[in-house]
Design an enzyme around this catalytic site. Structure first.
Site, PDB file in Angstrom:
ATOM      1  N   SER A  14      70.352  14.202  43.244  1.00 39.99           N
ATOM      2  CA  SER A  14      69.966  13.208  42.223  1.00 39.99           C
ATOM      3  C   SER A  14      70.412  11.795  42.594  1.00 39.99           C
ATOM      4  O   SER A  14      71.571  11.563  42.957  1.00 39.99           O
ATOM      5  CB  SER A  14      70.570  13.572  40.869  1.00 39.99           C
ATOM      6  N   LEU A  15      69.498  10.852  42.468  1.00 44.93           N
ATOM      7  CA  LEU A  15      69.814   9.453  42.757  1.00 44.93           C
ATOM      8  C   LEU A  15      70.048   8.659  41.471  1.00 44.93           C
ATOM      9  O   LEU A  15      70.239   7.456  41.500  1.00 44.93           O
ATOM     10  CB  LEU A  15      68.681   8.825  43.577  1.00 44.93           C
ATOM     11  N   SER A  16      70.059   9.352  40.342  1.00 47.59           N
ATOM     12  CA  SER A  16      70.282   8.658  39.062  1.00 47.59           C
ATOM     13  C   SER A  16      71.626   7.932  39.023  1.00 47.59           C
ATOM     14  O   SER A  16      71.680   6.778  38.561  1.00 47.59           O
ATOM     15  CB  SER A  16      70.184   9.640  37.895  1.00 47.59           C
ATOM     16  N   THR A  62      67.785  17.116  34.020  1.00 47.50           N
ATOM     17  CA  THR A  62      66.752  17.362  35.000  1.00 47.50           C
ATOM     18  C   THR A  62      66.561  18.866  35.181  1.00 47.50           C
ATOM     19  O   THR A  62      67.097  19.668  34.414  1.00 47.50           O
ATOM     20  CB  THR A  62      67.043  16.567  36.306  1.00 47.50           C
ATOM     21  N   LYS A  66      65.139  20.890  31.025  1.00 49.11           N
ATOM     22  CA  LYS A  66      64.496  19.938  30.114  1.00 49.11           C
ATOM     23  C   LYS A  66      63.939  20.611  28.858  1.00 49.11           C
ATOM     24  O   LYS A  66      63.824  19.987  27.813  1.00 49.11           O
ATOM     25  CB  LYS A  66      63.381  19.181  30.836  1.00 49.11           C
ATOM     26  N   THR A 156      49.461  29.657  39.389  1.00 49.31           N
ATOM     27  CA  THR A 156      49.583  30.633  38.305  1.00 49.31           C
ATOM     28  C   THR A 156      48.831  30.062  37.100  1.00 49.31           C
ATOM     29  O   THR A 156      49.323  29.180  36.400  1.00 49.31           O
ATOM     30  CB  THR A 156      51.070  30.866  37.946  1.00 49.31           C
ATOM     31  N   LYS A 159      50.132  29.350  33.408  1.00 51.34           N
ATOM     32  CA  LYS A 159      51.016  28.208  33.138  1.00 51.34           C
ATOM     33  C   LYS A 159      50.201  26.937  32.882  1.00 51.34           C
ATOM     34  O   LYS A 159      50.571  26.100  32.046  1.00 51.34           O
ATOM     35  CB  LYS A 159      51.992  28.002  34.302  1.00 51.34           C
ATOM     36  N   VAL A 228      54.309  12.976  42.450  1.00 48.46           N
ATOM     37  CA  VAL A 228      55.536  12.696  41.688  1.00 48.46           C
ATOM     38  C   VAL A 228      56.782  12.813  42.575  1.00 48.46           C
ATOM     39  O   VAL A 228      57.846  12.316  42.227  1.00 48.46           O
ATOM     40  CB  VAL A 228      55.700  13.590  40.431  1.00 48.46           C
ATOM     41  N   TYR A 230      59.259  11.692  45.407  1.00 46.43           N
ATOM     42  CA  TYR A 230      59.521  10.413  46.084  1.00 46.43           C
ATOM     43  C   TYR A 230      60.441  10.577  47.282  1.00 46.43           C
ATOM     44  O   TYR A 230      60.701   9.633  48.013  1.00 46.43           O
ATOM     45  CB  TYR A 230      60.069   9.359  45.106  1.00 46.43           C
TER      46      TYR A 230
END
Ligand code: ATR
Length: 284
Positions: A14-16, A62, A66, A156, A159, A228, A230
């Site tokens: 995570s880069l948060s 994350t 969620k 699938t 979903k 989505v 990155y």
């Protein structure tokens, strides 16, 4: 010390923390620190209680929690309700509210002037969404109010149908009459679309390839191919689109904007999504 957290599993990547701690320093928000924490499902209740007591000031959530966090919250607000996806916790009147800043972050990435020349409005467009994972409902939600047609496909199929149901509920709430969302069989392709978005995890590993043929988009300069993911910066999905002459965008701006919105909710400060913060991610 005011403590903020991003929780998930895995969380190492995570880069948060990098982004939030940068903004805290830049805006002289002292006595505050943002950390990452790997948690198990059994730890979620304790984290929520720590937000409720004020011990933790704010939390980002994350993969894969969620949705799982939702039953533990006092209220679920805005886009989080219709996506069943919470990525931000705030303490409001001694209660814990769950928000979704991914949808708004995604929308902002599409009309941010820093997203090079790939700006696209969401009005009356045909959209093709690939995948039905954790982030997909947030992407779908960004289009339900304005798109002409939204196609969704997933390996699938069930979903994809579940996510269509969430989208249909949003459309009903908006008072739009017809269902604009159609599930497409995996391997089938709809008409030429204005935006094609990869929301699967395929491409996270360098040489992974989505087994999908987009030859009919050769030299199509109007369609935006959006991933989505990155990191890596350019998945094969985007590389092939670039070679075909399509517009391309990765998930970096979405990531930065979802963080920017959460930061503002917690601190009241509207931080900049500028070249400096973008460079932070590029250098990592
Ligand atoms: P997350 O919540 O992290 O997004 P996820 O819910 O497992 O993770 O979703 C991953 C997405 O990538 C799903 O759409 C998944 O398809 P399935 O629902 O069929 O599993 C998709 N995905 C992962 N590996 C894939 C592959 N090799 N080919 C096609 N789709 C894949």
């Amino acid at each position: 010390m005011r403590k903020y957290l991003v929780i998930g599993n895995p969380i190492e990547h995570s880069l948060s923390p990098l982004i939030h701690n940068y903004w805290m320093k830049k805006h002289s928000i002292t006595n505050s620190v943002y950390e990452k924490k790997k948690v198990e499902k059994k730890d979620l209740r304790d984290i929520v209680n720590q937000v409720r007591s004020g011990e933790i000031r704010g939390v980002n959530i994350t993969v894969p929690f969620k949705k799982e966090i939702i039953p533990l919250l006092d209220e679920v607000k805005g886009d989080a309700q219709q996506t069943q996806s919470v990525n931000t916790l705030c303490r409001v009147n001694n209660e814990v509210y769950g928000y979704n800043t991914d949808t708004e972050g995604f929308k902002k990435s599409l009309n941010d002037s820093l997203s090079s020349n790939n700006l696209i409005d969401r009005i009356n467009k045909n959209i093709f969404i690939i995948g039905a994972g954790g982030v997909t409902p947030s992407i779908l939600k960004a289009f339900v109010g304005t798109a002409n047609k939204i196609y969704i496909t997933n390996r699938t199929k069930e979903k994809a149908s579940e996510i269509k149901k969430l989208g249909d509920m949003s459309i009903a709430l908006l008072g739009r009459k017809r269902s604009i969302i159609e599930v497409v069989d995996w391997g089938e392709k709809p008409e030429i679309c204005d935006v094609v978005i990869n929301t699967t995890s395929v491409g996270l590993k360098k040489n992974e390839n989505l087994d999908m043929d987009f030859k009919d988009y050769e030299n199509n300069k109007n369609t935006l191919f959006y991933d989505v993911i990155y990191n890596p910066k350019e998945t094969n999905f985007l590389k092939k689109a670039r070679f075909r002459g399509n517009k391309v965008m990765n998930g970096k701006m979405m990531f930065l904007w979802q963080a920017q919105i959460a930061f503002q909710m917690w601190t009241g400060v509207s931080a900049e999504v500028d070249e400096d913060v973008i460079k932070l991610l590029d250098n990592d």
